[in-house]
Design a protein around this motif. Structure first.
Motif, short mmCIF file in Angstrom:
data_model
loop_
_atom_site.label_atom_id
_atom_site.label_comp_id
_atom_site.label_asym_id
_atom_site.label_seq_id
_atom_site.Cartn_x
_atom_site.Cartn_y
_atom_site.Cartn_z
N LEU A 40 0.75 -1.18 -0.06
CA LEU A 40 0.05 0.05 -0.01
C LEU A 40 0.90 1.21 -0.09
O LEU A 40 0.78 2.29 -0.78
CB LEU A 40 -0.86 -0.18 1.24
N LEU A 41 1.92 1.25 1.16
CA LEU A 41 2.69 2.56 0.97
C LEU A 41 3.52 2.60 -0.19
O LEU A 41 4.24 3.85 -0.41
CB LEU A 41 3.35 2.51 2.37
N SER A 46 1.90 9.71 -1.81
CA SER A 46 1.54 10.79 -0.90
C SER A 46 1.09 10.40 0.36
O SER A 46 1.52 11.03 1.27
CB SER A 46 0.22 11.52 -1.61
N LEU A 47 0.63 9.21 0.47
CA LEU A 47 0.17 8.66 2.09
C LEU A 47 1.36 8.60 2.70
O LEU A 47 1.64 8.82 4.12
CB LEU A 47 -0.61 7.52 1.84
N ARG A 48 2.53 7.80 2.08
CA ARG A 48 3.77 7.57 2.53
C ARG A 48 4.48 8.95 3.07
O ARG A 48 5.11 9.08 4.25
CB ARG A 48 4.78 6.72 1.63
N LEU A 51 2.81 10.28 6.32
CA LEU A 51 3.09 9.25 7.49
C LEU A 51 4.74 9.47 7.98
O LEU A 51 4.99 9.15 9.06
CB LEU A 51 2.96 7.96 7.19
N THR A 52 5.31 10.10 6.97
CA THR A 52 6.92 10.29 7.49
C THR A 52 7.26 11.62 7.58
O THR A 52 8.63 12.13 7.63
CB THR A 52 7.86 9.62 6.50
N ASP A 53 6.33 12.74 7.41
CA ASP A 53 6.39 14.15 7.45
C ASP A 53 6.67 14.36 8.86
O ASP A 53 6.09 14.25 9.85
CB ASP A 53 5.09 14.77 7.14
N PRO A 54 8.00 14.94 9.14
CA PRO A 54 8.71 15.42 10.60
C PRO A 54 7.88 16.55 11.23
O PRO A 54 7.80 16.73 12.29
CB PRO A 54 10.17 15.70 10.37
#
Length: 271
Positions: A40-41, A46-48, A51-54
């Motif tokens: 999925l990721l 964009s979802l990935r 989910l990893t945006d600091p």
């Protein structure tokens, strides 16, 4: 992986071990679920990135994971992924790489719990040797235009009933979603991961004739003493070695074969 990603992966490994060692989660089921999240990721860039945006709070990212996956996978899988997105990742792709490794580790843990880890290690090694010697098979399994379902059927015809089910699952996932890797490098990574399950190093041993059990024991003991870690021997027979053995541990090669000594003597004479 570098810096933050390496630390995040180490923490995720510990959580996975805690889940599987305590049998809180079924390792094989967890492997399938983590593989599905990996896919999925890998697909949803964009979802990935979200989910990893600091810049986003860890708890907010964990809540997003719970909303997206809560009805799709088991509680342990959701908790594991939620814990991973709370961590900091150097690159968004590192999260996907980590999930893929955890999925493979969970499958190897299932094999270990069933007493079949040694068989899986050996089968991965032997399949790698088959691939390296069969160009037609390699081409069929790496053909980008061929659907994943066709490759899965081919692998099942080759491995189904002949290899451990874990081996077939690992190889099928690798072939279906290589993620930019060569088949050979993917198989090598799986072999190393399997060896790490027992904190062992992998030694590729090539000899002119098959080694006896006593010879394998002596060689394994000697290498373990030399490297300070338990050693798993992947054995290969090549008549071209002529005599003696050739041992490769990682990038280090220990040559004890007559063919290598003759070649070395020829180079010295020529110089």
């Amino acid at each position: 992986m570098n810096g933050a990603s390496r630390e995040a992966l180490a923490a995720a490994r510990e959580r996975l071990d805690a889940l599987t060692d305590s049998r809180t989660a079924d390792a094989a089921t967890l492997a399938d679920e983590l593989a599905a999240v990996t896919a999925l990721l890998n697909r949803e860039v964009s979802l990935r990135r979200v989910l990893t945006d600091p810049a986003q709070p860890g708890e907010a990212k964990a809540e997003l994971v719970q909303r997206l996956l809560g009805s799709q996978v088991s509680g342990p899988a959701v908790d594991l992924v939620a814990g991973m997105v709370r961590s900091r990742w150097s690159q968004s792709r590192d999260l996907v790489d980590a999930l893929e490794e955890l999925a493979n580790t969970a499958d190897l843990t299932a094999a270990e719990q069933a007493g079949a880890l040694d068989d899986v290690e050996d089968e991965l090694f032997r399949f790698g040797r088959i691939i390296s010697s069969n160009a037609e098979l390699r081409a069929a399994l790496t053909d980008r235009s061929a659907p994943a379902s066709a490759k899965s059927r081919l692998l099942h015809s080759l491995l189904g009933g002949r290899a451990n089910a874990t081996t077939e699952r690992l190889v099928t996932r690798l072939v279906s979603a290589p993620r930019g890797r060569s088949l050979e490098s993917g198989l090598e990574s799986l072999s190393k991961l399997a060896a790490e399950r027992r904190d062992r190093m992998v030694a590729v041993v090539t000899s002119a004739v098959p080694l006896s059990d006593q010879q394998k024991q002596r060689l394994g003991d000697a290498l373990a003493k030399l490297y300070g870690r338990r050693m798993h021997l992947n054995l290969d027979v090549d008549p071209a070695v002529i005599g003696g053995i050739r041992v490769q541990v990682g990038d280090e090669v220990i040559n004890g074969s007559l063919a290598d000594r003759l070649e070395d003597a020829s180079r010295r004479l020529a110089s």
